[in-house]
Design a protein around this motif. Structure first.
Motif, short mmCIF file in Angstrom:
data_model
loop_
_atom_site.label_atom_id
_atom_site.label_comp_id
_atom_site.label_asym_id
_atom_site.label_seq_id
_atom_site.Cartn_x
_atom_site.Cartn_y
_atom_site.Cartn_z
N TYR A 68 0.88 -1.17 0.00
CA TYR A 68 0.00 0.00 0.00
C TYR A 68 0.91 1.21 0.00
O TYR A 68 1.66 1.43 0.95
N ALA A 69 0.90 1.94 -1.11
CA ALA A 69 1.81 3.09 -1.24
C ALA A 69 1.07 4.26 -1.87
O ALA A 69 1.31 4.63 -3.01
N PRO A 70 0.12 4.82 -1.16
CA PRO A 70 -0.72 5.86 -1.76
C PRO A 70 0.03 7.12 -2.16
O PRO A 70 -0.41 7.83 -3.05
N HIS A 71 1.18 7.38 -1.55
CA HIS A 71 1.89 8.62 -1.86
C HIS A 71 3.22 8.35 -2.56
O HIS A 71 3.90 9.27 -2.97
N GLY A 72 3.57 7.09 -2.71
CA GLY A 72 4.89 6.77 -3.24
C GLY A 72 4.94 6.49 -4.72
O GLY A 72 5.99 6.43 -5.31
N TRP A 73 3.79 6.28 -5.36
CA TRP A 73 3.82 5.85 -6.76
C TRP A 73 3.07 6.80 -7.67
O TRP A 73 2.49 6.41 -8.67
N ASP A 74 3.05 8.09 -7.33
CA ASP A 74 2.43 9.11 -8.18
C ASP A 74 0.96 8.85 -8.47
O ASP A 74 0.46 9.22 -9.51
N THR A 75 0.30 8.19 -7.58
CA THR A 75 -1.13 7.94 -7.76
C THR A 75 -1.88 8.56 -6.58
O THR A 75 -1.47 8.36 -5.45
N PRO A 76 -2.92 9.32 -6.88
CA PRO A 76 -3.68 9.90 -5.76
C PRO A 76 -4.16 8.82 -4.79
O PRO A 76 -4.56 7.74 -5.22
N ALA A 77 -4.08 9.13 -3.51
CA ALA A 77 -4.41 8.15 -2.49
C ALA A 77 -5.80 7.56 -2.67
O ALA A 77 -6.04 6.39 -2.43
N ALA A 78 -6.74 8.38 -3.14
CA ALA A 78 -8.12 7.92 -3.26
C ALA A 78 -8.26 6.81 -4.30
O ALA A 78 -9.22 6.05 -4.27
N ASP A 79 -7.30 6.72 -5.23
CA ASP A 79 -7.40 5.72 -6.28
C ASP A 79 -6.94 4.33 -5.85
O ASP A 79 -7.17 3.35 -6.53
N ILE A 80 -6.23 4.26 -4.73
CA ILE A 80 -5.69 2.97 -4.29
C ILE A 80 -6.24 2.61 -2.93
O ILE A 80 -5.88 3.23 -1.94
N PRO A 81 -7.11 1.63 -2.86
CA PRO A 81 -7.57 1.20 -1.54
C PRO A 81 -6.47 0.44 -0.81
O PRO A 81 -5.70 -0.29 -1.44
N ASP A 82 -6.39 0.63 0.48
CA ASP A 82 -5.42 -0.10 1.29
C ASP A 82 -5.87 -1.55 1.38
O ASP A 82 -6.96 -1.81 1.90
N PRO A 83 -5.10 -2.51 0.85
CA PRO A 83 -5.52 -3.91 0.90
C PRO A 83 -5.49 -4.47 2.32
O PRO A 83 -6.13 -5.47 2.61
N GLY A 84 -4.72 -3.82 3.20
CA GLY A 84 -4.63 -4.29 4.58
C GLY A 84 -3.82 -5.56 4.69
O GLY A 84 -3.43 -6.15 3.68
N PRO A 85 -3.55 -5.97 5.92
CA PRO A 85 -2.76 -7.18 6.11
C PRO A 85 -3.53 -8.42 5.65
O PRO A 85 -4.75 -8.40 5.53
N TYR A 86 -2.79 -9.48 5.38
CA TYR A 86 -3.41 -10.75 5.00
C TYR A 86 -4.22 -11.28 6.19
O TYR A 86 -3.82 -11.15 7.34
N ALA A 87 -5.35 -11.86 5.88
CA ALA A 87 -6.14 -12.51 6.93
C ALA A 87 -5.59 -13.93 7.13
O ALA A 87 -5.05 -14.52 6.20
N ASP A 88 -5.70 -14.43 8.34
CA ASP A 88 -5.24 -15.79 8.62
C ASP A 88 -6.06 -16.76 7.79
O ASP A 88 -7.29 -16.76 7.87
N GLY A 89 -5.39 -17.55 6.97
CA GLY A 89 -6.10 -18.51 6.13
C GLY A 89 -6.55 -17.95 4.79
O GLY A 89 -7.15 -18.66 3.99
N GLU A 90 -6.24 -16.65 4.54
CA GLU A 90 -6.57 -16.08 3.23
C GLU A 90 -5.87 -16.89 2.14
O GLU A 90 -4.74 -17.32 2.32
N THR A 108 3.98 -6.69 9.04
CA THR A 108 3.62 -5.46 8.34
C THR A 108 4.79 -4.52 8.52
O THR A 108 5.20 -4.23 9.64
N THR A 109 5.37 -4.09 7.41
CA THR A 109 6.58 -3.30 7.46
C THR A 109 6.35 -1.94 6.81
O THR A 109 5.89 -1.88 5.67
N GLU A 110 6.67 -0.88 7.54
CA GLU A 110 6.58 0.47 6.96
C GLU A 110 7.89 0.75 6.25
O GLU A 110 8.96 0.68 6.86
N ARG A 111 7.79 1.02 4.97
CA ARG A 111 8.99 1.32 4.19
C ARG A 111 8.85 2.70 3.56
O ARG A 111 7.79 3.28 3.57
N GLU A 112 9.97 3.18 3.00
CA GLU A 112 9.98 4.50 2.38
C GLU A 112 8.93 4.59 1.28
O GLU A 112 8.31 5.62 1.07
N THR A 113 8.72 3.50 0.58
CA THR A 113 7.80 3.50 -0.56
C THR A 113 6.37 3.14 -0.15
O THR A 113 5.48 3.17 -0.99
N GLY A 114 6.15 2.78 1.10
CA GLY A 114 4.79 2.46 1.52
C GLY A 114 4.76 1.36 2.55
O GLY A 114 5.76 1.05 3.17
#
Ligand code: ZN
Length: 124
Positions: A68-90, A108-114
């Motif tokens: 999830y990188a709403p500000h890192g890939w030149d795409t407005p945040a509203a266009d990318i929903p946060d997929p969230g962490p994987y669910a157990d058993g997903e 879940t790791t916070e990185r420079e790119t998201g």
């Protein structure tokens, strides 16, 4: 060097969205009737890959991630929903064996790119 198995896995990944009836390697055209083409389809390649995959799959226990990188890939945040962490058993399609595999949340790791959501493939 690329092994034939790696080359096949690459083709399966590159054409992951292709239907099973898509002709990938044309052997003949017009020989068995006007316009009739024969050869190997995506379904044939997937079946061959299934036969080649050792059990358990080499991806067992390895990680898979999504971002999830709403500000890192030149795409407005509203266009990318946060997929969230994987669910157990997903379930996630393993790119190696193409089986539908349940995963366990790992990190879940916070990185420079998201935000990177990481899970592990269960043994399969
Ligand atoms: Zn697998």
């Amino acid at each position: 060097m690329t092994t034939p198995a790696e080359a096949l896995a690459h083709v399966l990944q590159a054409y992951a969205d292709a239907p099973d009836d898509r002709l990938m390697i044309e052997a003949t055209t017009g020989i068995h009737g006007p316009g009739v083409r024969t050869g190997l389809t995506m379904g044939d390649l997937r079946a061959l890959a299934d036969q080649q995959t050792p059990d358990p799959c080499a991806n067992s226990g390895r990680t898979v991630s999504r971002w999830y990188a709403p500000h890192g890939w030149d795409t407005p945040a509203a266009d990318i929903p946060d997929p969230g962490p994987y669910a157990d058993g997903e379930h996630v399609t393993c790119p190696l064996c193409r089986r539908d595999v349940p995963v366990t949340p790992h990190a879940t790791t916070e990185r420079e790119t998201g935000t990177q959501y990481v899970a592990r493939y269960t043994d399969h």
